[in-house]
Design a protein around this motif. Structure first.
Motif, PDB file in Angstrom:
ATOM      1  N   PHE A 129       0.831  -1.200   0.000  1.00  0.00           N
ATOM      2  CA  PHE A 129       0.000   0.000   0.000  1.00  0.00           C
ATOM      3  C   PHE A 129       0.870   1.257   0.000  1.00  0.00           C
ATOM      4  O   PHE A 129       0.634   2.183  -0.786  1.00  0.00           O
ATOM      5  N   ILE A 130       1.891   1.291   0.853  1.00  0.00           N
ATOM      6  CA  ILE A 130       2.770   2.466   0.934  1.00  0.00           C
ATOM      7  C   ILE A 130       3.563   2.631  -0.362  1.00  0.00           C
ATOM      8  O   ILE A 130       3.661   3.737  -0.925  1.00  0.00           O
ATOM      9  N   LEU A 131       4.139   1.533  -0.854  1.00  0.00           N
ATOM     10  CA  LEU A 131       4.925   1.607  -2.087  1.00  0.00           C
ATOM     11  C   LEU A 131       4.067   2.025  -3.276  1.00  0.00           C
ATOM     12  O   LEU A 131       4.528   2.752  -4.164  1.00  0.00           O
ATOM     13  N   ALA A 132       2.807   1.567  -3.280  1.00  0.00           N
ATOM     14  CA  ALA A 132       1.921   1.925  -4.391  1.00  0.00           C
ATOM     15  C   ALA A 132       1.614   3.423  -4.383  1.00  0.00           C
ATOM     16  O   ALA A 132       1.498   4.035  -5.454  1.00  0.00           O
ATOM     17  N   LEU A 133       1.500   4.015  -3.198  1.00  0.00           N
ATOM     18  CA  LEU A 133       1.268   5.454  -3.129  1.00  0.00           C
ATOM     19  C   LEU A 133       2.489   6.225  -3.632  1.00  0.00           C
ATOM     20  O   LEU A 133       2.355   7.241  -4.330  1.00  0.00           O
ATOM     21  N   VAL A 134       3.690   5.741  -3.288  1.00  0.00           N
ATOM     22  CA  VAL A 134       4.919   6.364  -3.800  1.00  0.00           C
ATOM     23  C   VAL A 134       4.988   6.200  -5.319  1.00  0.00           C
ATOM     24  O   VAL A 134       5.325   7.144  -6.052  1.00  0.00           O
ATOM     25  N   TYR A 135       4.652   4.997  -5.784  1.00  0.00           N
ATOM     26  CA  TYR A 135       4.655   4.720  -7.225  1.00  0.00           C
ATOM     27  C   TYR A 135       3.665   5.624  -7.953  1.00  0.00           C
ATOM     28  O   TYR A 135       3.934   6.115  -9.059  1.00  0.00           O
ATOM     29  N   ARG A 136       2.539   5.866  -7.310  1.00  0.00           N
ATOM     30  CA  ARG A 136       1.510   6.724  -7.918  1.00  0.00           C
ATOM     31  C   ARG A 136       2.042   8.131  -8.164  1.00  0.00           C
ATOM     32  O   ARG A 136       1.815   8.731  -9.218  1.00  0.00           O
ATOM     33  N   ILE A 137       2.791   8.670  -7.178  1.00  0.00           N
ATOM     34  CA  ILE A 137       3.366  10.012  -7.333  1.00  0.00           C
ATOM     35  C   ILE A 137       4.400  10.019  -8.452  1.00  0.00           C
ATOM     36  O   ILE A 137       4.409  10.906  -9.310  1.00  0.00           O
TER      37      ILE A 137
ATOM     38  N   GLY B 291      -2.050  -6.528  -5.106  1.00  0.00           N
ATOM     39  CA  GLY B 291      -1.159  -5.822  -6.028  1.00  0.00           C
ATOM     40  C   GLY B 291      -1.907  -5.330  -7.252  1.00  0.00           C
ATOM     41  O   GLY B 291      -1.674  -4.213  -7.739  1.00  0.00           O
ATOM     42  N   THR B 292      -2.823  -6.159  -7.755  1.00  0.00           N
ATOM     43  CA  THR B 292      -3.645  -5.757  -8.905  1.00  0.00           C
ATOM     44  C   THR B 292      -4.484  -4.536  -8.559  1.00  0.00           C
ATOM     45  O   THR B 292      -4.598  -3.590  -9.351  1.00  0.00           O
ATOM     46  N   PHE B 293      -5.102  -4.563  -7.393  1.00  0.00           N
ATOM     47  CA  PHE B 293      -5.948  -3.456  -6.942  1.00  0.00           C
ATOM     48  C   PHE B 293      -5.136  -2.169  -6.830  1.00  0.00           C
ATOM     49  O   PHE B 293      -5.572  -1.102  -7.281  1.00  0.00           O
ATOM     50  N   MET B 294      -3.955  -2.255  -6.235  1.00  0.00           N
ATOM     51  CA  MET B 294      -3.135  -1.067  -6.039  1.00  0.00           C
ATOM     52  C   MET B 294      -2.606  -0.531  -7.364  1.00  0.00           C
ATOM     53  O   MET B 294      -2.371   0.675  -7.509  1.00  0.00           O
ATOM     54  N   ALA B 295      -2.409  -1.404  -8.348  1.00  0.00           N
ATOM     55  CA  ALA B 295      -2.001  -0.943  -9.677  1.00  0.00           C
ATOM     56  C   ALA B 295      -3.072  -0.045 -10.279  1.00  0.00           C
ATOM     57  O   ALA B 295      -2.768   0.986 -10.898  1.00  0.00           O
ATOM     58  N   GLY B 296      -4.341  -0.432 -10.105  1.00  0.00           N
ATOM     59  CA  GLY B 296      -5.430   0.421 -10.576  1.00  0.00           C
ATOM     60  C   GLY B 296      -5.490   1.732  -9.817  1.00  0.00           C
ATOM     61  O   GLY B 296      -5.726   2.798 -10.400  1.00  0.00           O
TER      62      GLY B 296
ATOM     63  N   PHE C  29      -3.430   4.805 -10.986  1.00  0.00           N
ATOM     64  CA  PHE C  29      -3.819   5.575 -12.169  1.00  0.00           C
ATOM     65  C   PHE C  29      -5.077   6.420 -11.973  1.00  0.00           C
ATOM     66  O   PHE C  29      -5.431   7.188 -12.858  1.00  0.00           O
ATOM     67  N   ASN C  30      -5.746   6.262 -10.834  1.00  0.00           N
ATOM     68  CA  ASN C  30      -7.097   6.826 -10.772  1.00  0.00           C
ATOM     69  C   ASN C  30      -7.146   8.339 -10.680  1.00  0.00           C
ATOM     70  O   ASN C  30      -8.208   8.936 -10.863  1.00  0.00           O
ATOM     71  N   SER C  31      -6.045   9.012 -10.380  1.00  0.00           N
ATOM     72  CA  SER C  31      -6.064  10.472 -10.310  1.00  0.00           C
ATOM     73  C   SER C  31      -5.615  11.124 -11.607  1.00  0.00           C
ATOM     74  O   SER C  31      -5.640  12.348 -11.725  1.00  0.00           O
ATOM     75  N   PHE C  32      -5.206  10.316 -12.585  1.00  0.00           N
ATOM     76  CA  PHE C  32      -4.769  10.898 -13.852  1.00  0.00           C
ATOM     77  C   PHE C  32      -5.986  11.228 -14.708  1.00  0.00           C
ATOM     78  O   PHE C  32      -6.901  10.414 -14.825  1.00  0.00           O
ATOM     79  N   PRO C  33      -6.032  12.416 -15.308  1.00  0.00           N
ATOM     80  CA  PRO C  33      -7.227  12.834 -16.046  1.00  0.00           C
ATOM     81  C   PRO C  33      -7.636  11.840 -17.130  1.00  0.00           C
ATOM     82  O   PRO C  33      -6.826  11.419 -17.946  1.00  0.00           O
ATOM     83  N   LYS C  34      -8.886  11.446 -17.072  1.00  0.00           N
ATOM     84  CA  LYS C  34      -9.519  10.614 -18.103  1.00  0.00           C
ATOM     85  C   LYS C  34      -8.979   9.189 -18.178  1.00  0.00           C
ATOM     86  O   LYS C  34      -9.287   8.470 -19.115  1.00  0.00           O
ATOM     87  N   SER C  35      -8.178   8.769 -17.211  1.00  0.00           N
ATOM     88  CA  SER C  35      -7.644   7.408 -17.281  1.00  0.00           C
ATOM     89  C   SER C  35      -8.759   6.373 -17.278  1.00  0.00           C
ATOM     90  O   SER C  35      -8.708   5.370 -17.999  1.00  0.00           O
TER      91      SER C  35
END
Length: 465
Positions: free
Chosen positions: A200-208, A262-267, A270-276
Motif C-alpha cells: 500500500f505504501i509503495l503503491a502510493l509512492v509509485y503513484r506520485i 497488487g492488482t488493486f493497487m495498480a489500478g 492511475f485513478n487520479s490521472f485525467p480521463k484514465s
C-alpha cells in the motif's frame, strides 16, 4: 478436406460459443427481474459444467477458466481505478470504521457458525472471509440505479465498500500464509499483513512517481492536441496500465501478499490521472465484460460440485451461512448515521446496513481462491456459494425496501442536459464511472485542478482554415 471435414472438430468452438451465448442470455434475463447479472452467469456455468450437461471438454474448461482468471484481475484493477482519495478524505473515519466492522463481523459470524457446525477452524474462517466483502463494482451499480452515488450517504457506502475490498484481500493473504501447519508462527501470521501494508505504501509512492513520469512523457504543448492524438494517448496509458497490472500482481505474489491486492493497487495508481478511467473504458470495456462473464461462468459456475451443492447439509449450511452473512453486514450499518436525531439514525442504520448486504464478484473470487488454495473443501465451498448467491439476490431487494424509510435520500430526476453540460458535470461524486459502458471519446475533463494545469488540458474549438 476442409477445416471441419471431421465433424468432431466443430465440437470445441461450438461449446465455447454455447458457453458465451448462454452466459450472455441468462445474465440479461436475470437483469430484467432487477437482480445482478452475475447470478445468471454462475447459473450458465453450472448448467454447462461437468456435473450436468458437461458441454465443454476438460481442455476447453481449462481455457475458459484461464480467461476468467484474467477477467477477475481486470475487474479488481477496475476496482482500484474507480477508487477516489478525495471521497475517502470527505467521509473520513466513519467510512473506515464502517468498512472495518463490515469486514470483521461477517468473518466472525461465519467462523462461529461453521465452527459450531463442526468445520475446522481455518476452513471456518476462510468461509467467513469469503462473505466479508461488499464488492465495489456491485455497490457502484446499486448506488447508480437509485441515483445516490453523488450523495453523502452514497459516497459513504461506496467508500466503505472500497476499503473493505482491500481489507478482505489482506485477510485472505493472512489465511493463505497459515496453510502449512508445520510453519505456523507469529511471522507467518503477520507477514501477509506487513507485506500488504508495504504494498500500500509503495503503491502510493509509485503513484506520485507515475504522475511525474506521465507529465514528462506527455508534453504540455501537445497533450490532447493534434500532435498527440487522443487515440495515441489512450493507447499509451492503457499499455502503461497493463504493465503496472502485471508488475504489481507478480510483486505482491513474490513477497507473500495476495496477488489481487497488487492488482488493486495498480489500478489505484492511475485513478487520479485525467480521463484514465474513460481511456480504459474505451479500449477495454468489451474485453473486461466478456472475461468477467467467463470468471463467473467457468471459474465459479463450472467449479461448483453438483453432488455437494444439492446435499441437504450443504443447502442447510448455506441457508444458515446466508443469515450469518446478512447479520454481519447489517450490524455494520450502526456506523451509518449520526446519533441525533434518533429517528433519522435508525433509518440510516437500516439503509446503510442493507446496502452492505449484497455481495458481488469479489466474494466469489475469495471463495474460489480458498478452494484452489485448499483452505476449504467441497461441502463448505458449496455452502459458501449458496450464501453468496442468496445474499447477492437479497441485498438489492432489502436495500430498495429500506429506502422507503427515508425516500428523501433519493435525488429527484433532473431534466436531461445537453451533451456539453453532461460532459462538464460528469463524475460529480469524484468516482470514475466504471459501470456505464459508453464509447464516448470526447474529452471535456473535470480533472483535479493541479493535474489539469500541469498537463495543460485545454478544450480548443478548431475551425477549418
Amino acid at each position: 478436406m476442409g477445416l471441419f471435414a471431421d465433424v468432431s472438430a466443430l465440437y470445441d468452438p461450438l461449446s465455447v460459443a454455447a458457453t458465451l451465448s448462454l452466459a450472455w442470455l441468462l445474465s440479461n434475463v436475470v437483469e430484467l427481474i432487477r437482480l445482478p447479472g452475475l447470478i445468471g452467469e454462475v447459473l450458465a456455468g453450472f448448467l454447462l459444467g461437468p456435473f450436468i450437461l458437461n458441454a465443454c471438454s476438460e481442455t476447453i474448461r481449462s481455457g475458459l477458466t484461464t480467461a476468467g482468471n484474467i477477467g477477475v484481475m481486470l475487474m479488481v484493477f477496475e476496482g482500484g481505478l474507480s477508487m477516489n482519495s478525495e471521497v475517502l478524505r470527505q467521509v473520513g473515519v466513519r467510512a473506515f470504521v464502517l468498512a472495518f466492522t463490515g469486514t470483521l463481523l461477517p468473518v466472525v459470524t461465519g467462523w462461529l457458525l461453521m465452527w459450531v457446525l463442526g468445520f475446522p477452524l481455518l476452513e471456518s474462517v476462510a468461509c467467513g472471509t469469503a462473505l466479508s466483502s461488499t464488492a465495489i463494482a456491485f455497490t457502484l451499480r446499486l448506488m447508480q440505479d437509485v441515483r445516490m452515488l453523488p450523495t453523502p450517504t452514497g459516497q459513504l457506502i461506496t467508500a466503505a465498500a472500497m476499503i473493505d475490498d482491500v481489507l478482505s484481500l489482506v485477510v485472505l493473504a493472512m489465511l493463505q500464509g497459515l496453510q502449512d501447519p508445520s510453519n505456523i508462527n507469529a511471522w507467518a501470521i503477520l507477514r501477509p499483513l506487513v507485506m500488504s501494508l508495504g504494498i500500500f505504501i509503495l503503491a502510493l509512492v509509485y503513484r506520485i512517481g507515475l504522475m511525474k513520469l506521465l507529465l514528462v512523457v506527455c508534453p504540455r504543448s501537445s497533450f490532447l492536441t493534434n500532435k498527440l492524438r487522443i487515440s495515441a494517448t489512450g493507447n499509451f496509458l492503457v499499455c502503461m496500465m497493463f504493465i503496472s497490472l502485471v508488475g504489481w500482481t507478480l510483486f505482491a505474489a513474490a513477497i507473500h501478499s495476495t496477488p489481487l491486492l497488487g492488482t488493486f493497487m495498480a489500478g489505484l495508481a492511475f485513478n487520479s490521472f485525467p480521463k484514465s478511467g474513460q481511456f480504459w473504458e474505451t479500449h477495454m470495456a468489451t474485453f473486461v465484460t466478456w472475461c468477467g462473464r467467463l470468471f463467473f461462468t467457468a471459474t465459479v459456475g463450472m467449479a461448483v460440485p453438483l453432488d455437494a451443492l444439492v446435499e441437504k447439509s450443504a443447502i442447510l449450511y448455506g441457508l444458515l451461512l446466508t443469515l450469518a452473512a446478512i447479520l454481519g453486514k447489517f450490524l455494520s450499518g450502526l456506523w451509518g448515521g449520526k446519533l441525533r436525531p434518533f429517528s433519522d439514525y435508525w433509518r440510516l442504520t437500516v439503509i446503510v446496513g442493507t446496502a452492505m448486504v449484497g455481495r458481488g464478484e469479489l466474494g466469489f473470487v475469495l471463495a474460489s481462491e480458498s478452494l484452489k488454495s485448499g483452505l476449504v473443501e467441497n461441502q463448505s465451498y458449496s455452502a459458501t456459494v449458496w450464501a453468496l448467491v442468496l445474499a447477492t439476490i437479497l441485498g438489492p431487494i432489502m436495500f430498495r425496501l429500506s429506502l422507503k424509510l427515508k425516500p428523501d435520500l433519493i435525488p429527484p430526476i433532473e431534466p436531461e442536459a445537453s451533451q456539453e453540460e453532461n460532459s462538464g458535470a460528469a463524475d460529480a461524486s469524484g468516482f470514475v464511472d466504471l459501470q456505464a459502458r459508453q464509447p464516448e471519446t470526447k474529452l471535456a475533463v473535470e480533472a483535479p485542478a493541479g493535474v489539469a494545469a500541469a498537463v495543460g488540458i485545454q478544450e480548443q474549438a478548431q475551425s477549418p482554415g
